[in-house]
Motif scaffolding. Structure first.
Motif, PDB file in Angstrom:
ATOM      1  N   GLU A  74       0.852  -1.188   0.000  1.00  0.00           N
ATOM      2  CA  GLU A  74       0.000   0.000   0.000  1.00  0.00           C
ATOM      3  C   GLU A  74       0.887   1.238   0.000  1.00  0.00           C
ATOM      4  O   GLU A  74       1.798   1.366   0.810  1.00  0.00           O
ATOM      5  CB  GLU A  74      -0.904   0.016   1.229  1.00  0.00           C
ATOM      6  CG  GLU A  74      -1.880   1.189   1.213  1.00  0.00           C
ATOM      7  CD  GLU A  74      -2.811   1.199   2.410  1.00  0.00           C
ATOM      8  OE1 GLU A  74      -2.384   0.803   3.512  1.00  0.00           O
ATOM      9  OE2 GLU A  74      -3.966   1.623   2.230  1.00  0.00           O
ATOM     10  N   ILE A  75       0.601   2.143  -0.946  1.00  0.00           N
ATOM     11  CA  ILE A  75       1.379   3.374  -1.057  1.00  0.00           C
ATOM     12  C   ILE A  75       0.439   4.557  -1.255  1.00  0.00           C
ATOM     13  O   ILE A  75      -0.703   4.401  -1.683  1.00  0.00           O
ATOM     14  CB  ILE A  75       2.402   3.328  -2.220  1.00  0.00           C
ATOM     15  CG1 ILE A  75       1.686   3.179  -3.575  1.00  0.00           C
ATOM     16  CG2 ILE A  75       3.432   2.231  -2.013  1.00  0.00           C
ATOM     17  CD1 ILE A  75       2.613   3.356  -4.771  1.00  0.00           C
ATOM     18  N   ALA A  76       0.957   5.728  -0.923  1.00  0.00           N
ATOM     19  CA  ALA A  76       0.284   6.988  -1.231  1.00  0.00           C
ATOM     20  C   ALA A  76       1.194   7.726  -2.204  1.00  0.00           C
ATOM     21  O   ALA A  76       2.412   7.748  -2.032  1.00  0.00           O
ATOM     22  CB  ALA A  76       0.065   7.816   0.028  1.00  0.00           C
ATOM     23  N   ILE A  77       0.591   8.308  -3.238  1.00  0.00           N
ATOM     24  CA  ILE A  77       1.387   9.046  -4.217  1.00  0.00           C
ATOM     25  C   ILE A  77       0.763  10.406  -4.477  1.00  0.00           C
ATOM     26  O   ILE A  77      -0.422  10.621  -4.232  1.00  0.00           O
ATOM     27  CB  ILE A  77       1.543   8.286  -5.550  1.00  0.00           C
ATOM     28  CG1 ILE A  77       0.197   8.111  -6.297  1.00  0.00           C
ATOM     29  CG2 ILE A  77       2.214   6.951  -5.346  1.00  0.00           C
ATOM     30  CD1 ILE A  77      -0.091   9.202  -7.280  1.00  0.00           C
ATOM     31  N   GLU A  78       1.616  11.299  -4.943  1.00  0.00           N
ATOM     32  CA  GLU A  78       1.158  12.581  -5.460  1.00  0.00           C
ATOM     33  C   GLU A  78       1.879  12.793  -6.774  1.00  0.00           C
ATOM     34  O   GLU A  78       3.056  12.457  -6.909  1.00  0.00           O
ATOM     35  CB  GLU A  78       1.493  13.702  -4.493  1.00  0.00           C
ATOM     36  CG  GLU A  78       0.962  15.054  -4.939  1.00  0.00           C
ATOM     37  CD  GLU A  78       1.240  16.118  -3.902  1.00  0.00           C
ATOM     38  OE1 GLU A  78       0.640  16.076  -2.823  1.00  0.00           O
ATOM     39  OE2 GLU A  78       2.084  16.977  -4.201  1.00  0.00           O
ATOM     40  N   GLY A  79       1.151  13.307  -7.757  1.00  0.00           N
ATOM     41  CA  GLY A  79       1.760  13.523  -9.064  1.00  0.00           C
ATOM     42  C   GLY A  79       0.846  14.315  -9.962  1.00  0.00           C
ATOM     43  O   GLY A  79      -0.056  15.009  -9.488  1.00  0.00           O
ATOM     44  N   LYS A  80       1.094  14.182 -11.266  1.00  0.00           N
ATOM     45  CA  LYS A  80       0.272  14.895 -12.245  1.00  0.00           C
ATOM     46  C   LYS A  80      -0.208  13.913 -13.307  1.00  0.00           C
ATOM     47  O   LYS A  80       0.459  12.924 -13.619  1.00  0.00           O
ATOM     48  CB  LYS A  80       1.034  16.052 -12.874  1.00  0.00           C
ATOM     49  CG  LYS A  80       2.179  15.637 -13.765  1.00  0.00           C
ATOM     50  CD  LYS A  80       2.850  16.850 -14.374  1.00  0.00           C
ATOM     51  CE  LYS A  80       3.983  16.409 -15.296  1.00  0.00           C
ATOM     52  NZ  LYS A  80       4.606  17.534 -15.965  1.00  0.00           N
ATOM     53  N   LEU A  81      -1.361  14.212 -13.874  1.00  0.00           N
ATOM     54  CA  LEU A  81      -1.979  13.387 -14.891  1.00  0.00           C
ATOM     55  C   LEU A  81      -1.413  13.752 -16.260  1.00  0.00           C
ATOM     56  O   LEU A  81      -1.309  14.938 -16.595  1.00  0.00           O
ATOM     57  CB  LEU A  81      -3.481  13.642 -14.870  1.00  0.00           C
ATOM     58  CG  LEU A  81      -4.413  12.551 -15.330  1.00  0.00           C
ATOM     59  CD1 LEU A  81      -4.174  11.259 -14.580  1.00  0.00           C
ATOM     60  CD2 LEU A  81      -5.842  13.010 -15.142  1.00  0.00           C
ATOM     61  N   THR A  82      -1.013  12.736 -17.037  1.00  0.00           N
ATOM     62  CA  THR A  82      -0.526  12.962 -18.394  1.00  0.00           C
ATOM     63  C   THR A  82      -1.202  11.991 -19.349  1.00  0.00           C
ATOM     64  O   THR A  82      -1.588  10.892 -18.953  1.00  0.00           O
ATOM     65  CB  THR A  82       1.002  12.776 -18.511  1.00  0.00           C
ATOM     66  OG1 THR A  82       1.337  11.436 -18.160  1.00  0.00           O
ATOM     67  CG2 THR A  82       1.749  13.736 -17.618  1.00  0.00           C
ATOM     68  N   SER A  83      -1.341  12.398 -20.598  1.00  0.00           N
ATOM     69  CA  SER A  83      -1.898  11.539 -21.639  1.00  0.00           C
ATOM     70  C   SER A  83      -0.946  11.528 -22.821  1.00  0.00           C
ATOM     71  O   SER A  83      -0.302  12.533 -23.120  1.00  0.00           O
ATOM     72  CB  SER A  83      -3.260  12.062 -22.096  1.00  0.00           C
ATOM     73  OG  SER A  83      -4.176  12.009 -21.047  1.00  0.00           O
ATOM     74  N   ARG A  84      -0.871  10.377 -23.482  1.00  0.00           N
ATOM     75  CA  ARG A  84      -0.026  10.259 -24.667  1.00  0.00           C
ATOM     76  C   ARG A  84      -0.627   9.210 -25.585  1.00  0.00           C
ATOM     77  O   ARG A  84      -1.501   8.443 -25.179  1.00  0.00           O
ATOM     78  CB  ARG A  84       1.413   9.909 -24.299  1.00  0.00           C
ATOM     79  CG  ARG A  84       1.559   8.575 -23.587  1.00  0.00           C
ATOM     80  CD  ARG A  84       3.009   8.304 -23.185  1.00  0.00           C
ATOM     81  NE  ARG A  84       3.096   7.116 -22.357  1.00  0.00           N
ATOM     82  CZ  ARG A  84       3.188   5.872 -22.823  1.00  0.00           C
ATOM     83  NH1 ARG A  84       3.202   5.642 -24.119  1.00  0.00           N
ATOM     84  NH2 ARG A  84       3.266   4.852 -22.010  1.00  0.00           N
ATOM     85  N   SER A  85      -0.148   9.181 -26.804  1.00  0.00           N
ATOM     86  CA  SER A  85      -0.598   8.169 -27.751  1.00  0.00           C
ATOM     87  C   SER A  85       0.619   7.536 -28.415  1.00  0.00           C
ATOM     88  O   SER A  85       1.707   8.119 -28.438  1.00  0.00           O
ATOM     89  CB  SER A  85      -1.521   8.781 -28.796  1.00  0.00           C
ATOM     90  OG  SER A  85      -0.834   9.730 -29.566  1.00  0.00           O
ATOM     91  N   TYR A  86       0.425   6.334 -28.941  1.00  0.00           N
ATOM     92  CA  TYR A  86       1.478   5.627 -29.647  1.00  0.00           C
ATOM     93  C   TYR A  86       0.832   4.641 -30.614  1.00  0.00           C
ATOM     94  O   TYR A  86      -0.366   4.364 -30.520  1.00  0.00           O
ATOM     95  CB  TYR A  86       2.403   4.902 -28.661  1.00  0.00           C
ATOM     96  CG  TYR A  86       1.738   3.776 -27.910  1.00  0.00           C
ATOM     97  CD1 TYR A  86       1.823   2.457 -28.370  1.00  0.00           C
ATOM     98  CD2 TYR A  86       1.017   4.011 -26.746  1.00  0.00           C
ATOM     99  CE1 TYR A  86       1.200   1.426 -27.690  1.00  0.00           C
ATOM    100  CE2 TYR A  86       0.396   2.985 -26.064  1.00  0.00           C
ATOM    101  CZ  TYR A  86       0.497   1.694 -26.535  1.00  0.00           C
ATOM    102  OH  TYR A  86      -0.125   0.672 -25.865  1.00  0.00           O
ATOM    103  N   GLU A  87       1.621   4.115 -31.534  1.00  0.00           N
ATOM    104  CA  GLU A  87       1.145   3.087 -32.439  1.00  0.00           C
ATOM    105  C   GLU A  87       1.624   1.736 -31.957  1.00  0.00           C
ATOM    106  O   GLU A  87       2.816   1.565 -31.662  1.00  0.00           O
ATOM    107  CB  GLU A  87       1.665   3.341 -33.857  1.00  0.00           C
ATOM    108  CG  GLU A  87       0.816   4.284 -34.639  1.00  0.00           C
ATOM    109  CD  GLU A  87       1.166   4.300 -36.128  1.00  0.00           C
ATOM    110  OE1 GLU A  87       1.742   3.312 -36.635  1.00  0.00           O
ATOM    111  OE2 GLU A  87       0.858   5.318 -36.755  1.00  0.00           O
ATOM    112  N   ASP A  88       0.698   0.776 -31.863  1.00  0.00           N
ATOM    113  CA  ASP A  88       1.097  -0.567 -31.449  1.00  0.00           C
ATOM    114  C   ASP A  88       1.712  -1.314 -32.635  1.00  0.00           C
ATOM    115  O   ASP A  88       1.825  -0.778 -33.743  1.00  0.00           O
ATOM    116  CB  ASP A  88      -0.080  -1.324 -30.821  1.00  0.00           C
ATOM    117  CG  ASP A  88      -1.176  -1.673 -31.802  1.00  0.00           C
ATOM    118  OD1 ASP A  88      -0.965  -1.546 -33.029  1.00  0.00           O
ATOM    119  OD2 ASP A  88      -2.259  -2.086 -31.344  1.00  0.00           O
TER     120      ASP A  88
END
Length: 110
Positions: A74-88
């Motif tokens: 069990e962990i607590a985190i703080e951060g920021k949301l990011t989105s990205r795309s790629y080709e499989d």
């Protein structure tokens, strides 16, 4: 203080983190955590809703994760949301939303 893109989560790791060392020497930790929310439905039954979150961490934070964080922890985190795309490999465009961790707190005794 910048509160425009801030995520705080407490959850449990679904698997051991994947640790990658890039050619540049930078270290990357990739892992996911599950968060649980419990509520009662209209019939009065207890329901648990589990959400999975993809997380990544870089460098010193990745070092700490590599040393101390394992499946089930069990962990607590703080951060920021990011989105990205790629080709499989089949040429399909895929979209990923991740939390980039900048603060980590180890919880529990697992």
């Amino acid at each position: 203080m910048n509160l425009r893109n801030k995520v705080q989560l407490i959850g449990n790791l679904g698997n051991d983190p994947e640790i990658i060392t890039l050619d540049s020497g930078k270290k990357l930790a990739k892992f996911s955590i599950a968060t649980n929310e419990t509520y009662k439905n209209a019939q009065g039954e207890k329901v648990t809703d589990t959400q999975w979150h993809n997380l990544i961490a870089w460098n010193k934070t990745a070092d700490i994760i590599e040393q101390y964080v394992t499946k089930g922890k069990e962990i607590a985190i703080e951060g920021k949301l990011t989105s990205r795309s790629y080709e499989d490999k089949d040429g399909q465009k895929r979209y990923v939303t991740e939390v980039v961790v900048n603060e980590l707190l180890l919880l529990g005794s697992k």
